[in-house]
Design an enzyme around this catalytic site. Structure first.
Site, PDB file in Angstrom:
ATOM      1  CE  LYS A 107     -27.626  39.852   7.680  1.00 29.68           C
ATOM      2  NZ  LYS A 107     -28.376  39.772   8.915  1.00 29.68           N
TER       3      LYS A 107
ATOM      4  CG  ASP B 141     -28.918  42.959  11.562  1.00 33.73           C
ATOM      5  OD1 ASP B 141     -30.269  43.056  10.911  1.00 33.73           O
ATOM      6  OD2 ASP B 141     -28.380  42.325  10.967  1.00 33.73           O
TER       7      ASP B 141
END
Ligand code: ATR
Length: 278
Positions: free
Chosen positions: A65, A101
């Site tokens: 990420k 997220d």
């Protein structure tokens, strides 16, 4: 057919292909979605090849990420704040990096679990990548209190300082687990990775106010260690992170395709599958 993928290492247990394929079927979108294993030193190359083959976008999972954030040529505000990217969209020469997220967590709590956050006292456990990704979306829904507690206290303070300018009217505090003594919260979110080691942060019992909600960003077939502790302390409103997983996927899908899938039906199907050991 438009191509999408999730890239990670490892990747074989990823549920993203099941989720996105179900979304595509439901919304009648003509697309394919696959899982791609990238070598630990080969994330940029894997993305490059996928793009060259006509890929339109990818989801990015552990441990890439941060690399995805560096690879993006443009970042959304929330990706910039999170310092991490879980969604890349290829637009000609431009690679847009986003992070869905936090939005996934907030949507799961508010919409799926009927757990409002505005005007509530929220405790976030952890100060690593998972916690960082949800601080801004949590502040944006205006809790009365947002407290970050972490084993390494300095990391909790650093995380708070990075987002202090977004606190608005929320009382935004940080500290160690022992500093929680005497304080109660309406929503307690576990963003530590302690469950992976079958551990639970040492938490004072008082943190769960009457009627509190316990949420673990990890998920599994039964209670995570954190949820088991909360349940033993009398907490009756509990959820793991499966809903967050589905909601962050729905957010990515909506970004890519311009239509929002019905996540509830996909979530209940996944939940049933999870209950049956493979
Ligand atoms: P992630 O991307 O999953 O957040 P990370 O950035 O390595 O992973 O962060 C892990 C988080 O879980 C940290 O907040 C870590 O606490 P420290 O900052 O003190 O390391 C927390 N954590 C991991 N194991 C833990 C444990 N056994 N007890 C309490 N906290 C734990």
């Amino acid at each position: 057919m438009d191509r999408y993928a999730v890239i990670g290492h490892p990747i074989e247990h990823s549920k993203s292909p099941i989720i996105h394929t179900a979304f595509a079927r439901q919304t009648r979108q003509d697309l394919s979605y696959q899982a791609l294993l990238a070598p630990l030193d080969g994330f940029p190359d894997t993305v490059r090849k996928f793009r060259a083959g006509g890929g339109r976008g990818v989801n990015v999972t552990v441990p890439f990420k941060l690399e995805a954030c560096a690879l993006a040529t443009r970042l959304t505000t929330r990706a910039q704040a999170a310092g991490a990217v879980n969604t890349l969209t290829f637009n000609g020469d431009i690679i847009v990096g986003d992070n869905t997220d936090g939005a996934g967590l907030v949507r799961d709590l508010i919409l799926n679990l009927s757990c409002p956050l505005a005007g509530r006292r929220v405790l976030l456990l952890g100060a690593g990548g998972a916690a960082r990704g949800v601080v801004l979306p949590l502040l944006q829904v205006k809790p009365t209190v947002l407290t970050i507690a972490n084993r390494t206290v300095s990391r909790a303070h650093e995380l708070r300082a990075a987002f202090a300018s977004h606190a608005g009217r929320s009382a935004f505090t940080a500290g160690g687990f022992e500093d929680l003594e005497g304080w109660g919260f309406d929503v307690v979110i576990n963003a530590t990775s302690a469950s992976l080691e079958n551990e639970v942060p040492p938490l004072p019992e008082c943190i769960f106010a009457p009627g509190a909600f316990a949420y673990d960003m990890m998920y599994g077939a039964g209670d995570t260690p954190f949820l088991a502790v909360a349940r033993a302390l009398g907490v009756t409103r509990l959820a793991d992170g499966l809903g967050m997983l589905v909601e962050q996927a729905a957010e990515s899908f909506a970004l890519w395709r311009g239509v929002r899938p019905n996540s509830a039906s996909v979530l209940s199907r996944l939940r049933r599958k999870l209950a049956v050991p493979a």
